[in-house]
Design an enzyme around this catalytic site. Structure first.
Site, mmCIF file in Angstrom:
data_model
loop_
_atom_site.group_PDB
_atom_site.id
_atom_site.type_symbol
_atom_site.label_atom_id
_atom_site.label_comp_id
_atom_site.label_asym_id
_atom_site.label_seq_id
_atom_site.Cartn_x
_atom_site.Cartn_y
_atom_site.Cartn_z
ATOM 1 N N ASP A 40 29.800 8.491 7.737
ATOM 2 C CA ASP A 40 30.468 7.300 7.687
ATOM 3 C C ASP A 40 31.031 6.545 8.709
ATOM 4 O O ASP A 40 32.081 6.497 9.305
ATOM 5 C CB ASP A 40 31.594 7.816 6.617
ATOM 6 C CG ASP A 40 32.571 6.793 6.263
ATOM 7 O OD1 ASP A 40 32.272 5.904 5.917
ATOM 8 O OD2 ASP A 40 33.857 7.086 6.284
ATOM 9 N N ASP A 93 37.658 4.727 -4.646
ATOM 10 C CA ASP A 93 37.640 4.704 -3.322
ATOM 11 C C ASP A 93 38.043 3.952 -2.294
ATOM 12 O O ASP A 93 37.545 2.056 -2.785
ATOM 13 C CB ASP A 93 36.349 5.252 -2.964
ATOM 14 C CG ASP A 93 35.760 4.901 -1.182
ATOM 15 O OD1 ASP A 93 36.738 5.190 -0.236
ATOM 16 O OD2 ASP A 93 33.824 4.914 -1.348
ATOM 17 N N LYS A 105 31.728 -4.804 10.007
ATOM 18 C CA LYS A 105 31.273 -3.617 8.513
ATOM 19 C C LYS A 105 30.940 -5.013 7.800
ATOM 20 O O LYS A 105 30.055 -5.398 6.741
ATOM 21 C CB LYS A 105 31.886 -2.463 7.758
ATOM 22 C CG LYS A 105 30.831 -2.354 6.888
ATOM 23 C CD LYS A 105 31.059 -0.409 6.453
ATOM 24 C CE LYS A 105 31.346 0.591 5.369
ATOM 25 N NZ LYS A 105 32.365 1.209 5.184
ATOM 26 N N GLU A 117 28.776 6.108 -1.114
ATOM 27 C CA GLU A 117 30.055 6.307 -0.120
ATOM 28 C C GLU A 117 31.017 7.321 -1.137
ATOM 29 O O GLU A 117 31.254 7.995 -1.170
ATOM 30 C CB GLU A 117 31.147 5.161 0.648
ATOM 31 C CG GLU A 117 30.547 4.883 1.757
ATOM 32 C CD GLU A 117 31.539 3.844 2.699
ATOM 33 O OE1 GLU A 117 32.210 3.302 1.788
ATOM 34 O OE2 GLU A 117 31.054 3.621 3.283
HETATM 35 N N1 LIG Z 1 48.630 7.200 5.467
HETATM 36 C C1 LIG Z 1 48.370 6.290 5.750
HETATM 37 N N2 LIG Z 1 49.195 5.653 4.746
HETATM 38 C C2 LIG Z 1 48.654 3.484 4.733
HETATM 39 N N3 LIG Z 1 47.491 3.442 5.060
HETATM 40 C C3 LIG Z 1 46.273 4.804 5.664
HETATM 41 C C4 LIG Z 1 47.299 5.311 5.754
HETATM 42 N N4 LIG Z 1 45.885 6.536 6.604
HETATM 43 C C5 LIG Z 1 45.130 5.714 6.544
HETATM 44 N N5 LIG Z 1 45.520 4.127 6.038
HETATM 45 C C6 LIG Z 1 44.341 3.321 6.517
HETATM 46 O O1 LIG Z 1 43.361 3.409 5.350
HETATM 47 C C7 LIG Z 1 42.437 2.752 5.870
HETATM 48 C C8 LIG Z 1 41.076 4.248 6.846
HETATM 49 O O2 LIG Z 1 40.914 4.265 5.958
HETATM 50 P P1 LIG Z 1 38.992 4.872 5.623
HETATM 51 O O3 LIG Z 1 38.861 5.436 6.828
HETATM 52 O O4 LIG Z 1 38.606 5.501 4.845
HETATM 53 O O5 LIG Z 1 38.067 3.643 6.138
HETATM 54 P P2 LIG Z 1 36.635 3.200 6.795
HETATM 55 O O6 LIG Z 1 35.919 4.035 5.563
HETATM 56 O O7 LIG Z 1 37.261 2.790 7.612
HETATM 57 O O8 LIG Z 1 36.173 1.192 5.564
HETATM 58 P P3 LIG Z 1 35.676 1.343 4.424
HETATM 59 O O9 LIG Z 1 35.106 3.001 3.825
HETATM 60 O O10 LIG Z 1 36.434 0.626 3.681
HETATM 61 O O11 LIG Z 1 34.485 1.002 4.972
HETATM 62 C C9 LIG Z 1 42.866 2.358 7.201
HETATM 63 O O12 LIG Z 1 43.161 0.561 6.121
HETATM 64 C C10 LIG Z 1 44.050 2.178 7.951
HETATM 65 O O13 LIG Z 1 45.351 2.055 7.636
HETATM 66 MG MG LIG Z 2 35.392 4.529 4.130
#
Ligand SMILES: Nc1ncnc2c1ncn2[C@@H]1O[C@H](COP(=O)(O)OP(=O)(O)OP(=O)(O)O)[C@@H](O)[C@H]1O
Ligand SMILES: [Mg+2]
Length: 505
Positions: free
Chosen positions: A5, A168, A67, A146
Site C-alpha cells: 500500500d 476509504d 503520490k 485500494e
Molecule cells: N487517530 C487519528 N485521527 C485522525 N487522523 C488520523 C489518525 N490516525 C491516522 N490519521 C490520518 O490518516 C491519514 C493516513 O491514513 P492512511 O495511512 O490510510 O493514508 P495513506 O495510505 O497514506 O493515504 P492514501 O490512501 O490517501 O494515499 C493521515 O492523514 C493521518 O493523519
Molecule cells: Mg491508503
C-alpha cells in the site's frame, strides 16, 4: 509476492503467510507503517519516520505527499544541492526502502509485488506507479484499487457478505466503492472519489486555524516560512490525532521570538473541516444514486484509511448510512493486507497448481473491478466547428474492457486524423480533460470515410487505442495514453540506474 500500500502519507507491506493469512511486515524500525517521506541528507537518502521528523528541520530537502504528483509529467522535486527527481523516482525510493525492509524481515529476496492505487487514479498515475515499482527493482504484477483491496482483506475470512460500500479516506485521497461480495467473488459495482481529498486537507484546515490564533496573539505568519510551515504541519497532524481521542488538544508554537500555547477544541476542529466531511458524503450519495441503488440495498459499510478514525467522519457515515460501519482494527493496514491476498491469487495463477489459490468457504477468490473514469475522444459536431466529447468506455465498465465508436472524416482528401483522448463522461468538451493526443495518417478519401476508434482497458486500467480505416480495413496505428504523461523506456532505464546508486535507508 508482496502486497504494497503505497500511501500518500504512510505505506504498508503485507504478505500471505504459510497458514494462508495476510500479515503486515514490520519495517526495519519495527513499525507496521512507514511514513511516505524522503529526506535527502548529503549522499544519504532516508525514508520513513526519521525523514518525516526532518521536515521541520530541513524542509527543502524533505519531500512528502508525492503520490499527489504521480502522473504529472512536469512535477520535479529539487534538493538544495540541485538534484532533481520525478514523482516516479521519489516513489521508487520509498518502494526501495519497503522492498529492502521486507527482504530483511522475510530473509529472502523480494522481486514481485502488487501495488495499490486509489480507485480514482487515472491512467497516467497508474502507469507512473508501475514505473516507480520497476525503477525500484520490482516486477509489478498488478496495480490494484485500494477499496477493492480493503474489501478483499475484509471478505477473505468471512463467508457471503452481500453488497458492501467501502468508504476509504486516507491521507491524500478519498475513494468510495460499492462491491458485491459472495463467497470468494469480489465484484466492484461502481466507484467514485476525489484524488485530492484526504487527511492532508484536514491538516491544512487545522494549520490555518492554529496560525490565525498564533497571529492574533502577536506571532508572525507561520505559513510565510518553509521551516515554520513544516513544523506547524507536524504539530497540526499530531493535534488532529489527539482530537480523535480527546475533546481538546494543545499545541505549543515558537516562532519569531513568540511562544504560544494554543488550545483547539474538537468542536472548533470539526467546524473548520465540516465542508470536507460533507464533500465525502455528497460523493458517496451521488455514487449510490448513479449506481441505481438506495441505502437499503447496502448491507454493510466498511471503513478504510487512517482518516476514518476521526469521530466526525464516523458519525457522518453512521448518520448517512443508518448503519454501524465496520472497520479493521487498524484501518490504515487493511489495504496492504488486501494487496497481499491479490498477490497470493496471482502467485497461485502463475504457479501451475503448485500454490493453491486462496479460497473463501471453499470458493477460489476471483476479483472483478470496474473503470473509475469515462474515456473518450473529441469529435467535431457535424456541420459546425464545435467539438464534443464522445465517451467510448463509460465509467464503471467491468475490466478488462474494450469498446469502439465510428467516426467520419470531415474534409475531402484529409490525410491526417488528430485523436484527442479525453477523460470524463460529459458531452461538453469543456468539462473533460484531454489526457493524450496523437496524429495518425490516413490515405486520401472523400469526406465521410469511416474510421473506427477502439479503446482497450486492461486489468491495471491502463489504456491502449487503435484506429482502423474501414475503407481499406487496415489499422492506422495504435498508441497508449502513457506516451504523454509517463516516462519513456530510456528515461526509465536512466532513472533505474540513478535510484540504484543512491544510499537508501
Ligand atoms: N487517530 C487519528 N485521527 C485522525 N487522523 C488520523 C489518525 N490516525 C491516522 N490519521 C490520518 O490518516 C491519514 C493516513 O491514513 P492512511 O495511512 O490510510 O493514508 P495513506 O495510505 O497514506 O493515504 P492514501 O490512501 O490517501 O494515499 C493521515 O492523514 C493521518 O493523519
Ligand atoms: Mg491508503
Amino acid at each position: 509476492m508482496i502486497g504494497i500500500d503505497l500511501g500518500t502519507t504512510y505505506s504498508a507491506v503485507a504478505v500471505v503467510d504459510r497458514s494462508g493469512r495476510p500479515e503486515i511486515l514490520p519495517n526495519a524500525e519495527g513499525q507496521r507503517i512507514t511514513p511516505s517521506v524522503v529526506f535527502f541528507s548529503g549522499d544519504a537518502v532516508l525514508v520513513g519516520a526519521v525523514a518525516k521528523r526532518s521536515a521541520a528541520v530541513a524542509p527543502l530537502d524533505t519531500v512528502q505527499f508525492v503520490k499527489r504528483a504521480m502522473g504529472d509529467p512536469a512535477w520535479r522535486f529539487e534538493t538544495v544541492s540541485g538534484q532533481q527527481f520525478r514523482p516516479e523516482e521519489i516513489s521508487a525510493i520509498i518502494l526501495r526502502r519497503l522492498k529492502e525492509d521486507a527482504e530483511a524481515y522475510l530473509g529472502e529476496p523480494v522481486t514481485d509485488a502488487v501495488i495499490t492505487v486509489p480507485a480514482y487514479f487515472d491512467d497516467g498515475a497508474r502507469r507512473a506507479t508501475q514505473d516507480a515499482g520497476a525503477i525500484a527493482g520490482l516486477t509489478v504484477h498488478r496495480v490494484l484499487n485500494e477499496p477493492t483491496a480493503a474489501a478483499l482483506a475484509y471478505g477473505a475470512n468471512r463467508p457471503t457478505v452481500g453488497t458492501v460500500l467501502v468508504y476509504d479516506l486516507g491521507g491524500g485521497t478519498f475513494d468510495v466503492t460499492i462491491m458485491r461480495i459472495a463467497d470468494g467473488e469480489f465484484e466492484t459495482v461502481a466507484t467514485s472519489g476525489d484524488r485530492n481529498l484526504g487527511g492532508f486537507e484536514w491538516d491544512n484546515a487545522l494549520m490555518r486555524l492554529i496560525n490565525e490564533r498564533f497571529r492574533a496573539a502577536g506571532g508572525p505568519d507561520l505559513l510565510d516560512d518553509d521551516r515554520t510551515e513544516a513544523d506547524l504541519r507536524d504539530r497540526a497532524e499530531w493535534a488532529k490525532h489527539a482530537l480523535t481521542m480527546m475533546p481538546a488538544a494543545r499545541v505549543v508554537i515558537s516562532a519569531g521570538g513568540s511562544t504560544q500555547t494554543i488550545e483547539i477544541t474538537r468542536a472548533e476542529f470539526e467546524d473548520v473541516t465540516s465542508h470536507l466531511v460533507s464533500r465525502t458524503r455528497d460523493i458517496a450519495e451521488i455514487l449510490i444514486e448513479d449506481a441505481g441503488l438506495v441505502w437499503s440495498d447496502i448491507d454493510r459499510v466498511l471503513l478504510a484509511g487512517g482518516s476514518t478514525r476521526m469521530p466526525a467522519v464516523r458519525a457522518m457515515v453512521a448518520k448517512m448510512s443508518r448503519r454501524v460501519a465496520e472497520s479493521a482494527v487498524n484501518p490504515d493496514e487493511i489495504v496492504a493486507l488486501g494487496a497481499a491476498v491479490q498477490a497470493q491469487v496471482l502467485t497461485a495463477e502463475h504457479s501451475d497448481g503448485a500454490v493453491p489459490r486462496p479460497r473463501v468457504n471453499g470458493v477460489p477468490i476471483t476479483i472483478r473491478d470496474v473503470t473509475s473514469q469515462g474515456l473518450g475522444t473529441l469529435a467535431r459536431i457535424e456541420g459546425t466547428s464545435r467539438m464534443e466529447n464522445v465517451v467510448i468506455v463509460a465509467p464503471n465498465t467491468p475490466i478488462p474492457a474494450s469498446n469502439s465508436e465510428l467516426f467520419q472524416t470531415v474534409v475531402d482528401n484529409q490525410t491526417s486524423l488528430l485523436v484527442q483522448v479525453t477523460q470524463g463522461d460529459d458531452r461538453d468538451a469543456a468539462y473533460v480533460k484531454v489526457i493524450g493526443e496523437r496524429e495518425l495518417s490516413i490515405p486520401p478519401y472523400p469526406a465521410g470515410a469511416l474510421v473506427s476508434v477502439a479503446f482497450a482497458y486492461d486489468f491495471d486500467q491502463t489504456v491502449s487505442i487503435e484506429l482502423t480505416d474501414l475503407t481499406s480495413h487496415r489499422s492506422l496505428g495504435t498508441f497508449e495514453v502513457s506516451d504523454v504523461a509517463n516516462m519513456t523506456p530510456a528515461e526509465r532505464d536512466r532513472a533505474t540506474r540513478k535510484i540504484h546508486e543512491l544510499e537508501v535507508s
